[in-house]
Design a protein around this motif. Structure first.
Motif, PDB file in Angstrom:
ATOM      1  N   VAL A   1       9.736   1.954  -0.758  1.00 56.65           N
ATOM      2  CA  VAL A   1       8.743   2.298   0.262  1.00 56.65           C
ATOM      3  C   VAL A   1       9.136   3.601   0.950  1.00 56.65           C
ATOM      4  O   VAL A   1      10.240   4.114   0.749  1.00 56.65           O
ATOM      5  CB  VAL A   1       8.595   1.172   1.310  1.00 56.65           C
ATOM      6  CG1 VAL A   1       8.022  -0.076   0.672  1.00 56.65           C
ATOM      7  CG2 VAL A   1       9.927   0.888   1.984  1.00 56.65           C
ATOM      8  N   THR A   2       8.218   4.123   1.776  1.00 57.02           N
ATOM      9  CA  THR A   2       8.483   5.385   2.467  1.00 57.02           C
ATOM     10  C   THR A   2       8.481   5.170   3.981  1.00 57.02           C
ATOM     11  O   THR A   2       8.609   4.039   4.459  1.00 57.02           O
ATOM     12  CB  THR A   2       7.460   6.460   2.080  1.00 57.02           C
ATOM     13  OG1 THR A   2       6.233   6.238   2.759  1.00 57.02           O
ATOM     14  CG2 THR A   2       7.244   6.493   0.581  1.00 57.02           C
ATOM     15  N   ASP A   3       8.259   6.262   4.704  1.00 52.07           N
ATOM     16  CA  ASP A   3       8.346   6.199   6.165  1.00 52.07           C
ATOM     17  C   ASP A   3       7.328   5.241   6.780  1.00 52.07           C
ATOM     18  O   ASP A   3       7.555   4.703   7.861  1.00 52.07           O
ATOM     19  CB  ASP A   3       8.181   7.600   6.763  1.00 52.07           C
ATOM     20  CG  ASP A   3       6.992   8.353   6.185  1.00 52.07           C
ATOM     21  OD1 ASP A   3       6.538   9.318   6.813  1.00 52.07           O
ATOM     22  OD2 ASP A   3       6.523   7.978   5.084  1.00 52.07           O
ATOM     23  N   ASP A   4       6.195   5.016   6.122  1.00 55.27           N
ATOM     24  CA  ASP A   4       5.184   4.132   6.681  1.00 55.27           C
ATOM     25  C   ASP A   4       5.780   2.741   6.944  1.00 55.27           C
ATOM     26  O   ASP A   4       5.660   2.182   8.027  1.00 55.27           O
ATOM     27  CB  ASP A   4       3.989   4.010   5.734  1.00 55.27           C
ATOM     28  CG  ASP A   4       3.442   5.382   5.343  1.00 55.27           C
ATOM     29  OD1 ASP A   4       2.387   5.774   5.833  1.00 55.27           O
ATOM     30  OD2 ASP A   4       4.118   6.069   4.535  1.00 55.27           O
ATOM     31  N   THR A   5       6.420   2.178   5.934  1.00 55.72           N
ATOM     32  CA  THR A   5       7.002   0.845   6.066  1.00 55.72           C
ATOM     33  C   THR A   5       8.290   0.888   6.886  1.00 55.72           C
ATOM     34  O   THR A   5       8.528   0.003   7.724  1.00 55.72           O
ATOM     35  CB  THR A   5       7.302   0.240   4.673  1.00 55.72           C
ATOM     36  OG1 THR A   5       6.129   0.326   3.869  1.00 55.72           O
ATOM     37  CG2 THR A   5       7.747  -1.202   4.791  1.00 55.72           C
TER      38      THR A   5
ATOM     39  N   VAL B   1      13.865   8.783   3.152  1.00 53.61           N
ATOM     40  CA  VAL B   1      13.383   9.462   1.950  1.00 53.61           C
ATOM     41  C   VAL B   1      12.298  10.497   2.300  1.00 53.61           C
ATOM     42  O   VAL B   1      12.131  11.505   1.621  1.00 53.61           O
ATOM     43  CB  VAL B   1      12.864   8.421   0.915  1.00 53.61           C
ATOM     44  CG1 VAL B   1      11.559   7.794   1.387  1.00 53.61           C
ATOM     45  CG2 VAL B   1      12.711   9.051  -0.447  1.00 53.61           C
ATOM     46  N   ASP B   2      11.565  10.249   3.385  1.00 48.19           N
ATOM     47  CA  ASP B   2      10.596  11.254   3.843  1.00 48.19           C
ATOM     48  C   ASP B   2      10.348  11.056   5.322  1.00 48.19           C
ATOM     49  O   ASP B   2      10.465   9.943   5.829  1.00 48.19           O
ATOM     50  CB  ASP B   2       9.262  11.146   3.078  1.00 48.19           C
ATOM     51  CG  ASP B   2       8.298  12.298   3.426  1.00 48.19           C
ATOM     52  OD1 ASP B   2       7.069  12.079   3.393  1.00 48.19           O
ATOM     53  OD2 ASP B   2       8.786  13.397   3.749  1.00 48.19           O
ATOM     54  N   ILE B   3      10.029  12.152   6.009  1.00 49.59           N
ATOM     55  CA  ILE B   3       9.660  12.042   7.419  1.00 49.59           C
ATOM     56  C   ILE B   3       8.683  13.166   7.718  1.00 49.59           C
ATOM     57  O   ILE B   3       8.918  14.319   7.367  1.00 49.59           O
ATOM     58  CB  ILE B   3      10.930  12.088   8.323  1.00 49.59           C
ATOM     59  CG1 ILE B   3      10.552  12.233   9.790  1.00 49.59           C
ATOM     60  CG2 ILE B   3      11.861  13.195   7.918  1.00 49.59           C
ATOM     61  CD1 ILE B   3      11.738  12.059  10.726  1.00 49.59           C
TER      62      ILE B   3
ATOM     63  N   GLY C   1       0.829  -1.207   0.000  1.00 45.74           N
ATOM     64  CA  GLY C   1       0.000   0.000   0.000  1.00 45.74           C
ATOM     65  C   GLY C   1       0.857   1.249   0.000  1.00 45.74           C
ATOM     66  O   GLY C   1       0.558   2.237  -0.678  1.00 45.74           O
ATOM     67  N   ASP C   2       1.939   1.218   0.768  1.00 46.60           N
ATOM     68  CA  ASP C   2       2.885   2.330   0.850  1.00 46.60           C
ATOM     69  C   ASP C   2       3.515   2.594  -0.520  1.00 46.60           C
ATOM     70  O   ASP C   2       3.477   3.710  -1.042  1.00 46.60           O
ATOM     71  CB  ASP C   2       3.953   1.970   1.899  1.00 46.60           C
ATOM     72  CG  ASP C   2       4.921   3.113   2.189  1.00 46.60           C
ATOM     73  OD1 ASP C   2       5.844   2.902   3.001  1.00 46.60           O
ATOM     74  OD2 ASP C   2       4.772   4.200   1.610  1.00 46.60           O
ATOM     75  N   ALA C   3       4.067   1.533  -1.128  1.00 49.27           N
ATOM     76  CA  ALA C   3       4.754   1.692  -2.419  1.00 49.27           C
ATOM     77  C   ALA C   3       3.792   2.115  -3.523  1.00 49.27           C
ATOM     78  O   ALA C   3       4.110   2.959  -4.360  1.00 49.27           O
ATOM     79  CB  ALA C   3       5.450   0.375  -2.798  1.00 49.27           C
TER      80      ALA C   3
ATOM     81  N   ALA D   1      -1.964   9.319   0.058  1.00 43.44           N
ATOM     82  CA  ALA D   1      -2.213   8.000  -0.524  1.00 43.44           C
ATOM     83  C   ALA D   1      -1.278   6.895  -0.043  1.00 43.44           C
ATOM     84  O   ALA D   1      -1.679   5.737   0.028  1.00 43.44           O
ATOM     85  CB  ALA D   1      -2.145   8.104  -2.046  1.00 43.44           C
ATOM     86  N   ASP D   2      -0.028   7.219   0.260  1.00 42.79           N
ATOM     87  CA  ASP D   2       0.871   6.145   0.697  1.00 42.79           C
ATOM     88  C   ASP D   2       0.433   5.636   2.071  1.00 42.79           C
ATOM     89  O   ASP D   2       0.530   4.445   2.356  1.00 42.79           O
ATOM     90  CB  ASP D   2       2.330   6.620   0.743  1.00 42.79           C
ATOM     91  CG  ASP D   2       2.550   7.743   1.725  1.00 42.79           C
ATOM     92  OD1 ASP D   2       3.629   7.781   2.348  1.00 42.79           O
ATOM     93  OD2 ASP D   2       1.650   8.591   1.883  1.00 42.79           O
ATOM     94  N   THR D   3      -0.090   6.527   2.914  1.00 42.77           N
ATOM     95  CA  THR D   3      -0.483   6.112   4.252  1.00 42.77           C
ATOM     96  C   THR D   3      -1.878   5.503   4.271  1.00 42.77           C
ATOM     97  O   THR D   3      -2.127   4.526   4.979  1.00 42.77           O
ATOM     98  CB  THR D   3      -0.357   7.303   5.220  1.00 42.77           C
ATOM     99  OG1 THR D   3       0.979   7.823   5.113  1.00 42.77           O
ATOM    100  CG2 THR D   3      -0.598   6.866   6.644  1.00 42.77           C
ATOM    101  N   THR D   4      -2.807   6.062   3.492  1.00 45.30           N
ATOM    102  CA  THR D   4      -4.121   5.407   3.399  1.00 45.30           C
ATOM    103  C   THR D   4      -3.912   4.026   2.777  1.00 45.30           C
ATOM    104  O   THR D   4      -4.506   3.031   3.199  1.00 45.30           O
ATOM    105  CB  THR D   4      -5.115   6.226   2.540  1.00 45.30           C
ATOM    106  OG1 THR D   4      -4.494   6.545   1.288  1.00 45.30           O
ATOM    107  CG2 THR D   4      -5.517   7.524   3.243  1.00 45.30           C
TER     108      THR D   4
END
Ligand SMILES: Nc1ncnc2c1ncn2[C@@H]1O[C@H](COP(=O)(O)OP(=O)(O)O)[C@@H](O)[C@H]1O
Ligand SMILES: Nc1ncnc2c1ncn2[C@@H]1O[C@H](COP(=O)(O)OP(=O)(O)O)[C@@H](O)[C@H]1O
Ligand SMILES: Nc1ncnc2c1ncn2[C@@H]1O[C@H](COP(=O)(O)OP(=O)(O)O)[C@@H](O)[C@H]1O
Ligand SMILES: [Mg+2]
Ligand SMILES: [Mg+2]
Lengths: 112, 295, 112, 112
Positions: free
Chosen positions: B56-60, B94-96, B18-20, B242-245
């Motif tokens: 992936v981003t900070d969520d994962t 990559v993001d926070i 979902g994150d990616a 969208a990456d977090t939803t």
């Protein structure tokens, strides 16, 4: 300590710098800015069409000095930077809490 | 028994997928997404962060950092989690998010493990980390509540964020243990009763990082679609955060629909190292949980 | 909140930025300025004559931070930006009354 | 008097300037700066290799106004400069002790 910020016409930089060094000013920081005010930009020809240049090049001098030198500095800058024509610029004074010379770690007035 | 480990893997993988997938459409509006992709339904990277496909981003990453802390300690240890978050922040991710960064910074400077209450903390940054917490406390609701709130309050201290964490945590656990759709919906009704803002019957398409909008988006698509793939495609094409939803929908839908429902094409494109670490962490967290008795 | 303004040698920007991000600094604004101080400019050949280049390129980092982080930030910047040679630059601290994040309307420390 | 410093996305300059002149703002000073924050720079191809461009061009508007205009100015700038996407920028408010119009020597609010 106080910060004195002078926004002046670019050709006045040398005169103002001269007046400041005569008062023993040890250093200053300068940047190019653009001003917008009552002074209207001139029109310029650019790719065959005339454009109103709204923002006018100015020079900003930033200097930090001991609080007791403020009046004398303001007076000197104003005298030197003034042409009497619109757009001569502004002087703003604000407070500086702390200052440090990076090379030595000196703080306060000794850092200026 | 084996099913439990498989479902835990599907849950954690669902979060990563979902994150990616959602990272591509983060901060876009549904109209922009339609114009650019018609329907965004494959792992292609890009997005505002300029990601490689499958990155992936900070969520994962935060979820993996949390899992790493628990696995090293062999159990819940909030200090270890805070240390892993700090190490993650220092590794230039990559993001926070702004709220997360402030919380980790507060911990770095004061050593305090809880951020003070803040009106602005109703973001989704704590809910997005719930997968490893839910898996590791499977079988013990009291432990889920305690650990969910402790990890949340490292960065987010707000009743809406708290309630969101508990609801999502309970939905993941129920799904892992084989609950049906009605049981999952009942859990959301509990949340809405306690905090009516979360009502999602009349979903209007708002999908921002505000935890209420995030969960409304997740729940709307969870209950109006019939497969993992359909659920995630619906969510990420709503844009917004969208990456977090996507990640939150992915962790619930993954646990619910199971490993077989995860699209192979998506799994293949997921960053290989992330995929391996996620699968390994999911299994080891199940083996740490109170539910390991059933294995 | 406080504003920390660091005037440093341009090649030090990456090191200072690195030290600041390690301290969890979320953002900063940078501008190119020219400095005048005890460090003398070099002479440059221009249209066949040698000119003293008085104003030396510097980089100015502006960052607004919670008041309780000031000491730790100053220490880190000074350590990173210092070469021990004249012209290393200055750090100035001043007060910020209000701050806002334009994207969200958040104010105060949450806006930084 | 207060200084309002707005760091905004460059394409928003005209809109913000328009909103400010509608509120009777008489002048402002503008400079180009580079921002570093959550908004990521894009990658650029340079001599065959890809580089992350970390610092993003922003425009800084500096305006000094009477203290009682602060709230209305902040509100107008935020409304105009906001796109909802990361990197919209910041507004900082600080104190100005004294101000002078160089052309006339006027001080205080009359100098703005
Ligand atoms: N309120 C203000 N805040 C900051 N800078 C200002 C302000 N008003 C004017 N300036 C700066 O001062 C310069 C001169 O202002 P202008 O109105 O053109 O002429 P004058 O100061 O001679 O009346 C402008 O180009 C701008 O750089
Ligand atoms: N009083 C001052 N106010 C503002 N900026 C100053 C002041 N003095 C020096 N600077 C800035 O600091 C830089 C370094 O100052 P300089 O006197 O050359 O060396 P050092 O700080 O090592 O003694 C200058 O180039 C200028 O940009
Ligand atoms: N602490 C700070 N001090 C000074 N300027 C900052 C600070 N944080 C951010 N900025 C400026 O604001 C701009 C936008 O910040 P950013 O974090 O990218 O997005 P947002 O404000 O939308 O959260 C940066 O490019 C930088 O110019
Ligand atoms: Mg993210
Ligand atoms: Mg997100």
């Amino acid at each position: 300590m106080k910060r004195i910020e002078c926004i002046i016409k670019p050709f006045k930089l040398d005169d103002v710098k001269g007046a400041l060094t005569n008062l023993g000013i040890s250093g200053m920081t300068v940047s190019e800015v653009r001003g917008f005010g009552r002074q209207k930009g001139h029109t310029e020809l650019y790719r065959g069409a005339e454009y109103q240049i709204d923002f006018i090049p100015k020079v900003k001098i930033d200097l930090v000095i001991p609080a007791d030198q403020v009046d004398e500095i303001i007076e000197a800058v104003q005298k030197e930077a003034c042409t009497g024509r619109i757009g001569d610029g502004k002087i703003f004074v604000s407070d500086i809490d702390q200052a440090m010379r990076i090379r030595t770690g000196e703080t306060g007035i000794d850092s200026l | 028994a084996e099913r439990l480990i498989e479902r835990a893997r599907a849950c954690f993988l669902g979060l990563a997928l979902g994150d990616a997938l959602g990272a591509t459409t983060e901060f876009m509006t549904p109209v922009e997404i339609r114009m650019k992709f018609k329907v965004h339904r494959k792992i292609r990277g890009g997005g505002w962060l300029g990601l490689k496909p499958g990155q992936v981003t900070d969520d994962t990453e935060m979820s993996l950092a949390l899992a790493r802390a628990l696995l090293e300690q062999g159990g819940w240890n909030l200090q270890a989690v805070a240390e892993q978050f700090l190490a993650w922040m220092r590794a230039k991710p990559v993001d926070i998010g702004a709220t997360v960064r402030r919380g980790i910074n507060r911990y770095r400077r004061s050593g305090e493990l809880q951020t003070p209450y803040n009106d602005w903390d109703a973001g989704n940054g704590a809910v997005m980390r719930m997968a490893p917490v839910a898996i590791m406390t499977l079988g013990d609701d009291e432990a889920l509540v305690r650990c969910a709130l402790e990890q949340a309050r490292l960065t987010h201290n707000h009743p809406l964020s708290d309630a969101g964490c508990l609801c999502v945590g309970r939905m993941v656990q129920a799904a892992l243990l084989g609950a049906d759709r009605f049981r999952l919906h009942q859990l959301t009704r509990g949340l809405v009763a306690e905090h009516p803002n979360f009502r999602f019957n009349n979903y209007h398409g708002q999908a921002s990082g505000y935890v209420v909008e995030t969960l409304q988006t997740v729940f709307h698509y969870l209950f109006t679609t019939g497969s993992f793939e359909e659920c995630l495609i619906g969510v990420v094409n709503q844009g917004g955060d969208a990456d977090t939803t996507g990640a939150i929908a992915g962790m619930i839908a993954g646990a619910f629909y199971g490993l077989g429902a995860l699209p192979r094409a998506w799994l293949r494109r997921l960053d290989r190292k992330v995929r391996e670490e996620v699968e390994d962490a999911a299994e080891r967290l199940v083996r740490l949980s109170p539910a390991r008795e059933r294995l």
